[in-house]
Design an enzyme around this catalytic site. Sequence first.
Site, PDB file in Angstrom:
ATOM      1  N   MET A 238      42.436  35.465  39.654  1.00 10.49           N
ATOM      2  CA  MET A 238      40.965  35.334  39.641  1.00 10.49           C
ATOM      3  C   MET A 238      40.452  35.330  38.207  1.00 10.49           C
ATOM      4  O   MET A 238      39.469  35.991  37.886  1.00 10.49           O
ATOM      5  CB  MET A 238      40.320  36.480  40.444  1.00 10.49           C
ATOM      6  CG  MET A 238      40.681  36.430  41.904  1.00 10.49           C
ATOM      7  SD  MET A 238      40.139  37.884  42.822  1.00 10.49           S
ATOM      8  CE  MET A 238      41.383  39.092  42.379  1.00 10.49           C
TER       9      MET A 238
ATOM     10  N   ASP B 157      41.674  33.973  55.195  1.00 15.75           N
ATOM     11  CA  ASP B 157      40.769  33.805  54.058  1.00 15.75           C
ATOM     12  C   ASP B 157      40.834  32.370  53.550  1.00 15.75           C
ATOM     13  O   ASP B 157      41.562  31.539  54.071  1.00 15.75           O
ATOM     14  CB  ASP B 157      41.020  34.860  52.968  1.00 15.75           C
ATOM     15  CG  ASP B 157      42.416  34.787  52.402  1.00 15.75           C
ATOM     16  OD1 ASP B 157      43.006  33.693  52.419  1.00 15.75           O
ATOM     17  OD2 ASP B 157      42.917  35.824  51.937  1.00 15.75           O
TER      18      ASP B 157
ATOM     19  N   LYS C 219      36.229  34.008  51.489  1.00 13.06           N
ATOM     20  CA  LYS C 219      35.365  34.596  50.471  1.00 13.06           C
ATOM     21  C   LYS C 219      35.464  33.731  49.229  1.00 13.06           C
ATOM     22  O   LYS C 219      36.529  33.578  48.668  1.00 13.06           O
ATOM     23  CB  LYS C 219      35.817  36.014  50.155  1.00 13.06           C
ATOM     24  CG  LYS C 219      35.348  36.997  51.191  1.00 13.06           C
ATOM     25  CD  LYS C 219      35.662  38.394  50.775  1.00 13.06           C
ATOM     26  CE  LYS C 219      37.141  38.668  50.969  1.00 13.06           C
ATOM     27  NZ  LYS C 219      37.509  40.042  50.842  1.00 13.06           N
TER      28      LYS C 219
END
Length: 464
Positions: free
Chosen positions: A384, A249, A271
């Site tokens: 996040m 990732d 992503k």
Amino acid sequence: MKHFPIFVRLEGRRVVLSGGGEAALAKLRLLLKTEAHLTVFAHTPAPEIEDWAATGRLRLVRRAMEPGDTLCAVLFYAADEDDAKDARTVAIARADGAMINIVDNLEDSAFITPAIVDRDPVTVAIGTEGAAPVLARAIKADLEAKLPATLGVLARIGKAFRRTVEVLPMGRKRRDFWADYYFDAGPRALEEHGEDGVNTALRALLEKHENAVEREGHVAFVGAGPGDPDLLTLKARKALDTADVVIHDRLVTPEILELARREAILIDAGKTGFGPAMAQDEINALIVEHAQTGAQVVRLKGGDPTVFGRLDEEIDAVMQAGIAWHVVPGITAASASVASIGQSLTKRGRNGSVRLLTGHDMKGFADHDWRALSRPGEVAAVYMGKKSARFIQGRLIMHGADRATPVTLIENASRPDQRRIASTLDRLVRDMDSAELTGPALMLIGLAPRATEARKITQTQEFA
Ligand code: SAH
């Protein structure tokens, strides 16, 4: 990289050196390992050079170099240890088209000679572009100790056997054969039965591999840690060493990908938080597809794969396809972040539990037990959370949290560009805006960086 490492074929080619002292000797000792035609120009050569000339290992010319003396030379070494003399010989060699090295003069040299670990035909070249010769020597000493002296012998015997091994299909089968040879059967045979034993062992090994059943595909879900390659586990390193395919990732740093086996296929399933992304279904399918060809797949995820990594969906897909798998844990961003501010995730008398939260979920800003989180002493790591600072701040204050509650932002934890921003619940949004975070960032609610002074005192106490 100002200097690009290559291996130059010197077999049967001309190499010329001007000089007869210490610097010349040091270079000649290396050059004599090659199969080049060496010519040395020196008025008063060191006795070693005379010996080498007498035994035909090089050609010695007892005069200063003249135009035309370097015709057809690939390499030229200016080793007179005298700026004026070197300038003169370099001009001649340059006119003749040779690549030039001036001993101890990095700036004016077209190439430099690396430190060499010699296990011919295996050669390791170490260069620091002149920045740290001490480091080059240390790395060389380390490799000298690590690489068995027999490596060269094994490689030489192995090389002669390469054609025979072509009966094995290209790709993994052949790679497995060679790995088996170099790391297991080869060294054992050499130790027990000498060089002849190695040849016998090679034939036996080939038979074994020809009859071996096809290896099954496998998926390792591997934690890459927060970014610093030194924070990879040994198991992660091993998985990368043997991977056929690495699907990673966006959080995985280039330094870590660099460690993957050179022949491995690297696939970026990156992503971005809110931007376009490879859909999870596509990633699942990709993993399964590769494993079904018999590949050893490493699904490499930033931090720990079990923390906000959508691991379960991928495991489900792999299990449904009947593929074997295992998980290699990694250091999660929260661990790296608290380490960077000298704090603990839990602490006796302060917080007996810690929460790992996500700032947003599939529906938008994520909801949590705000009441519990608002209590004094609570600690939470928000992943996040860059876009949800205002939301979190509002929710916590609404539920009675102290506005002075410390909050620390850690961007790029464990990486060279790591930043720590000490804030409070009250100032969070403002501080975050002015920080202009661009890398991955973690929000630690309830923790402030340990003051340097305080840390010194605690350490002294601990060591007393
Ligand atoms: N599995 C990962 C987390 C994936 S979610 C882990 O265990 O760390 C992605 C979030 O992790 C980022 O938005 C950021 O909040 C956090 N993160 C990952 N690496 C980080 C790093 N080096 N420094 C700070 N935060 C990081």
